[in-house]
Design a protein around this motif. Structure first.
Motif: not given
Lengths: 168, 196
Positions: A117, A143, A146-147, A149-154, B195
């Motif tokens: 990431d 992918n 998806t990753r 958006s997850r990073i953005k949220q984190k 993952e």
């Protein structure tokens, strides 16, 4: 032009890119210097491949990230760094305090991400599209999405605290 | 901070980095040469010396096997020889596997997968190495006592009354510690793999 000259030219042209990879993947100045040296060394080791690569920039991103992924884990205890008289990575131009604080916060947050990431975020910051990020890292474009958006949220869930340490 | 703001900050950083002087040719080649030399000098002394000691001891025990009269000492000696032969091979192989992941233009996701897999294998071997190491401490003493002529000591029931429960307790505690120590690292690597 000899192989050595071509290699040096390539390193000179991409020294900023190498430096930025070391920023993302190191936790302190010593680690950063060591990683910089390791990337230069690994690039030299596989330089013949670089000359054959269809996309040299993709190749260099990959070698830099691959070196970081494998190297950082292996040298946690004692870096195999060579001692040099000169400082290799010493970019210390003045930046205004507020911006510096934000930059340090950004480094801190990126370094909290897992190894892949971190690379994805780095490529995103470099202005690469999801498709390009997928090509470089070897994961599918969806992918990457998806990753991201997850990073953005984190990153959003984190406050913007003052950095504990300024070392670059 | 929004992603767009981060990108703009990064662009500033990039701009400043690009403004820096070019790294000197001599310095680039000096790094390359010195790194090459330092890697050659960095021989894995501990692992190699450890393996040699294990083999010497295993060979010594093998040569004395026929001199052992007590049946359980023969069993213990065989277990010791087996552990001392197999463990160094497994350990050196796992280390080699992790270090031989070749860095080239392969996609980082693939590289990470290969590296994490070899890391999981390495930690598993380390974990079993610790457990077998504890077993070794149990099996190594009685045969050596017989070889050294201290057969009387190990013939006494009191020795076994103290030694066996003590050894089992030690093995249990040691294995629990070793399993816990490496489980965390294996779990972290396996999580990363899942993952990918």
């Amino acid at each position: 032009m000899s192989k050595e000259e071509e290699f040096v030219q390539m390193i000179q042209e991409n020294q900023g890119l190498i430096y930025k990879i070391t920023l993302i993947y190191s936790n302190d100045k010593e680690e950063q210097d060591d990683l910089y040296q390791e990337i230069v060394f690994q690039t030299w080791k596989s330089f013949d491949q670089f000359k054959k690569a269809s996309k040299p920039s993709t190749w260099l991103y990959r070698v830099g990230m691959n070196t970081a992924i494998t190297h950082i884990n292996q040298v946690k205890k004692k870096p195999l760094m060579v001692s040099l008289d000169h400082s290799i990575v010493n970019f210390s131009e003045e930046i205004d305090a507020e911006k510096e604080e934000k930059i340090q916060w950004l480094y801190t947050q990126i370094r909290k991400l897992n190894l892949l990431d971190r690379g994805i975020m780095f490529l995103f910051l470099e202005g690469k599209s999801h498709e390009e990020i997928g090509q470089i890292t070897g994961i599918s474009t969806s992918n990457v999405g998806t990753r991201m958006s997850r990073i953005k949220q984190k990153l959003k869930s984190e406050a913007t605290p003052k950095p504990t340490k300024v070392w670059n | 901070m929004e992603l767009e703001e981060m990108q703009s900050l990064w662009a500033d950083v990039s701009q400043k980095i690009e403004k820096q002087d070019k790294i000197q040719k001599e310095l680039v080649m000096e790094i390359t040469r010195q790194k090459f030399r330092s890697k050659l000098n960095h021989i894995r002394v501990t692992e190699t010396v450890g393996s040699i000691i294990c083999y010497i001891y295993a060979m010594y025990l093998l040569s004395k096997l026929s001199e052992l009269e007590l049946w359980y000492n023969q069993v213990f000696a065989m277990i010791t020889i087996l552990i001392m032969t197999i463990l160094p091979i497994a350990s050196l192989n796992a280390v080699k596997g992790m270090r031989s992941v070749k860095i080239d233009g392969e996609a980082p996701a693939k590289m990470l997968e290969k590296f994490e897999r070899s890391k999981v294998r390495f930690w598993k071997v380390q974990r079993y190495g610790m457990i077998f190491g504890a077993l070794l401490l149990v099996t190594v003493l009685p045969p050596i006592s017989e070889i050294n002529g201290s057969i009387e000591m190990i013939s006494k029931p009191l020795f076994w009354v103290i030694y066996l429960p003590g050894a089992i307790l030690f093995m249990y505690l040691f294995s629990r510690w070793a399993l816990g120590k490496y489980r965390k690292m294996i779990d972290a690597s396996e999580k990363l793999l899942s993952e990918l």
